[in-house]
Enzyme design. Structure first.
Site, PDB file in Angstrom:
ATOM      1  N   ALA A  32       0.865  -1.189   0.000  1.00 34.97           N
ATOM      2  CA  ALA A  32       0.000   0.000   0.000  1.00 34.97           C
ATOM      3  C   ALA A  32       0.901   1.238   0.000  1.00 34.97           C
ATOM      4  O   ALA A  32       0.799   2.115   0.861  1.00 34.97           O
ATOM      5  CB  ALA A  32      -0.973  -0.004   1.186  1.00 34.97           C
ATOM      6  N   HIS A  37       7.020   5.879   1.556  1.00 33.34           N
ATOM      7  CA  HIS A  37       7.838   4.720   1.166  1.00 33.34           C
ATOM      8  C   HIS A  37       8.796   5.117   0.031  1.00 33.34           C
ATOM      9  O   HIS A  37       9.973   4.755   0.043  1.00 33.34           O
ATOM     10  CB  HIS A  37       6.951   3.578   0.656  1.00 33.34           C
ATOM     11  CG  HIS A  37       6.009   3.003   1.662  1.00 33.34           C
ATOM     12  ND1 HIS A  37       4.651   3.157   1.580  1.00 33.34           N
ATOM     13  CD2 HIS A  37       6.228   2.248   2.770  1.00 33.34           C
ATOM     14  CE1 HIS A  37       4.065   2.519   2.587  1.00 33.34           C
ATOM     15  NE2 HIS A  37       4.994   1.965   3.328  1.00 33.34           N
ATOM     16  N   GLN A  61       3.127  -9.486  13.007  1.00 32.21           N
ATOM     17  CA  GLN A  61       3.264  -8.232  13.742  1.00 32.21           C
ATOM     18  C   GLN A  61       1.918  -7.547  13.989  1.00 32.21           C
ATOM     19  O   GLN A  61       1.877  -6.451  14.531  1.00 32.21           O
ATOM     20  CB  GLN A  61       4.225  -7.284  13.035  1.00 32.21           C
ATOM     21  CG  GLN A  61       3.723  -6.690  11.738  1.00 32.21           C
ATOM     22  CD  GLN A  61       4.834  -5.959  11.023  1.00 32.21           C
ATOM     23  OE1 GLN A  61       5.740  -6.563  10.472  1.00 32.21           O
ATOM     24  NE2 GLN A  61       4.790  -4.638  11.027  1.00 32.21           N
ATOM     25  N   ASP A 152       8.022   5.622  12.151  1.00 35.85           N
ATOM     26  CA  ASP A 152       7.896   4.533  13.131  1.00 35.85           C
ATOM     27  C   ASP A 152       9.136   4.581  14.033  1.00 35.85           C
ATOM     28  O   ASP A 152      10.036   3.759  13.923  1.00 35.85           O
ATOM     29  CB  ASP A 152       7.763   3.194  12.396  1.00 35.85           C
ATOM     30  CG  ASP A 152       6.521   3.171  11.530  1.00 35.85           C
ATOM     31  OD1 ASP A 152       5.428   3.008  12.080  1.00 35.85           O
ATOM     32  OD2 ASP A 152       6.630   3.365  10.306  1.00 35.85           O
TER      33      ASP A 152
HETATM   34  P1  AMP Z   1       5.283  -0.017   6.359  1.00 36.98           P
HETATM   35  O1  AMP Z   1       4.896  -0.384   4.961  1.00 36.98           O
HETATM   36  O2  AMP Z   1       4.249   0.768   7.088  1.00 36.98           O
HETATM   37  O3  AMP Z   1       5.818  -1.194   7.130  1.00 36.98           O
HETATM   38  O4  AMP Z   1       6.502   0.978   6.218  1.00 36.98           O
HETATM   39  C1  AMP Z   1       7.673   0.613   5.547  1.00 36.98           C
HETATM   40  C2  AMP Z   1       8.739   1.634   5.827  1.00 36.98           C
HETATM   41  O5  AMP Z   1       8.307   2.911   5.358  1.00 36.98           O
HETATM   42  C3  AMP Z   1       9.042   1.795   7.325  1.00 36.98           C
HETATM   43  O6  AMP Z   1      10.443   1.975   7.507  1.00 36.98           O
HETATM   44  C4  AMP Z   1       8.260   3.035   7.671  1.00 36.98           C
HETATM   45  O7  AMP Z   1       8.765   3.727   8.798  1.00 36.98           O
HETATM   46  C5  AMP Z   1       8.434   3.854   6.406  1.00 36.98           C
HETATM   47  N1  AMP Z   1       7.390   4.877   6.320  1.00 36.98           N
HETATM   48  C6  AMP Z   1       6.056   4.690   6.477  1.00 36.98           C
HETATM   49  N2  AMP Z   1       5.414   5.871   6.389  1.00 36.98           N
HETATM   50  C7  AMP Z   1       6.365   6.814   6.185  1.00 36.98           C
HETATM   51  C8  AMP Z   1       6.329   8.246   6.026  1.00 36.98           C
HETATM   52  N3  AMP Z   1       5.204   8.935   6.075  1.00 36.98           N
HETATM   53  N4  AMP Z   1       7.506   8.896   5.829  1.00 36.98           N
HETATM   54  C9  AMP Z   1       8.682   8.196   5.788  1.00 36.98           C
HETATM   55  N5  AMP Z   1       8.775   6.860   5.938  1.00 36.98           N
HETATM   56  C10 AMP Z   1       7.637   6.185   6.131  1.00 36.98           C
END
Ligand code: AMP
Length: 284
Positions: A32, A37, A61, A152
């Site tokens: 998503a 990302h 998780q 995060d």
């Molecule tokens: P996730 O798909 O939510 O597991 O996120 C994957 C990576 O993208 C993780 O390292 C998150 O911290 C990073 N991430 C998610 N949202 C953001 C954002 N708004 N800005 C920067 N990095 C992000």
């Protein structure tokens, strides 16, 4: 962009890169995908590494199985975004590929107090799951650079601890700033589930973080924390925590401290959607 579904194929492709002295940069995600990302991928491109993204919606998780069931999935769109952004490799494994002997068989790590505070306290077992999947992915990809989002914050700390526990001394972790919408809302895959009125209200979390930042000179954290709690509640949120902590190790702080790098962290639910955000207090 080359897409791999199997570990063996991915590893033989990456071996070729390593043999040519090419450094590997890894961006693990749950799909998503949004501009947050992509900002991690762009940083990897700027660093000149061979970029490997993974998309794996890791069941272990999710402490709340409803959250997992409702997590947005948009793989075709994710693939287009990654191609446009110039990603070199996408790793898109199945659950069977990642956990061939079942979830319980994957090594779990002990993150100590990090697992008992803030996200660890509110989402029991969450970081155990994060440690399992990131540990497994690091063994598979063996990157030189690992790109994580500050969005995060606690997860960044947990993964830094994981690096230490796995003895990956050469691995360089690059923490990238949070990408935000125009009203300050931190981009998140979960934002896609907000209704229009919820989306309008969601920027309040950012406003609270800004007020914790800007009032630090004049303020008493307890008073500002209560103001923020009341504001969020008045807007229909269910706040879970509004916390101040030492930015280096997340030790909780009750008051602002002049001599300490600080981070403010908020988790709040609006309807069924749980949002988190944070802000370092030394920025302008
Ligand atoms: P996730 O798909 O939510 O597991 O996120 C994957 C990576 O993208 C993780 O390292 C998150 O911290 C990073 N991430 C998610 N949202 C953001 C954002 N708004 N800005 C920067 N990095 C992000």
């Amino acid at each position: 962009m080359v897409i791999f579904k199997h570990i063996a194929d991915l590893r033989s492709h990456l071996k070729q890169q390593r043999e040519n002295n090419i450094k590997i940069g890894f961006i693990p995600t749950m799909g998503a995908l949004h501009a947050g990302h992509i900002s991690l991928l762009e940083r990897a491109k700027t660093d000149g590494v061979f970029s490997v993204c993974s998309i794996f919606l890791n069941p272990t998780q999710f402490n709340d199985k409803k959250d997992l069931e409702k997590y947005p999935v948009s793989t075709d769109n994710d693939i287009s975004l990654l191609i446009t952004a110039g990603c070199d490799v996408l790793f898109l494994p199945s659950t069977q590929e990642m956990y061939p002997d079942g979830e319980q068989a994957v090594k779990a790590y002990d993150f100590g107090y990090l697992d008992n505070i803030l996200e660890g306290e509110k989402r029991k077992g969450h970081f155990k799951g994060v440690g399992q999947i990131v540990g497994r992915l690091l063994e598979v990809v063996e990157p030189d650079q690992l790109y994580l989002g500050q969005k995060d914050y606690q997860q960044c700390m947990v993964i830094t601890k994981l690096k230490e526990l796995m003895g990956l001394n050469a691995l360089n972790i690059v923490i990238c700033a949070t990408t935000r919408e125009a009203d300050g809302l931190a981009m998140s895959s979960r934002n896609k589930r907000l209704t229009e009125p919820q989306r309008v209200l969601a920027g309040t979390i950012y406003q609270c973080l800004v007020s914790i930042l800007t009032k630090q000179e004049s303020g008493n954290f307890g008073v500002i924390q209560k103001e923020c709690w009341d504001l969020l509640t008045a807007k229909g949120f269910l706040p879970e925590y509004i916390a101040l902590a030492d930015a280096r190790d997340l030790t909780p702080l009750n008051e602002y401290r002049k001599d300490t790098p600080m981070v403010a962290l908020i988790a709040a639910k609006i309807g069924e959607i749980r949002l988190i955000d944070n802000m370092l207090l030394d920025q302008n």
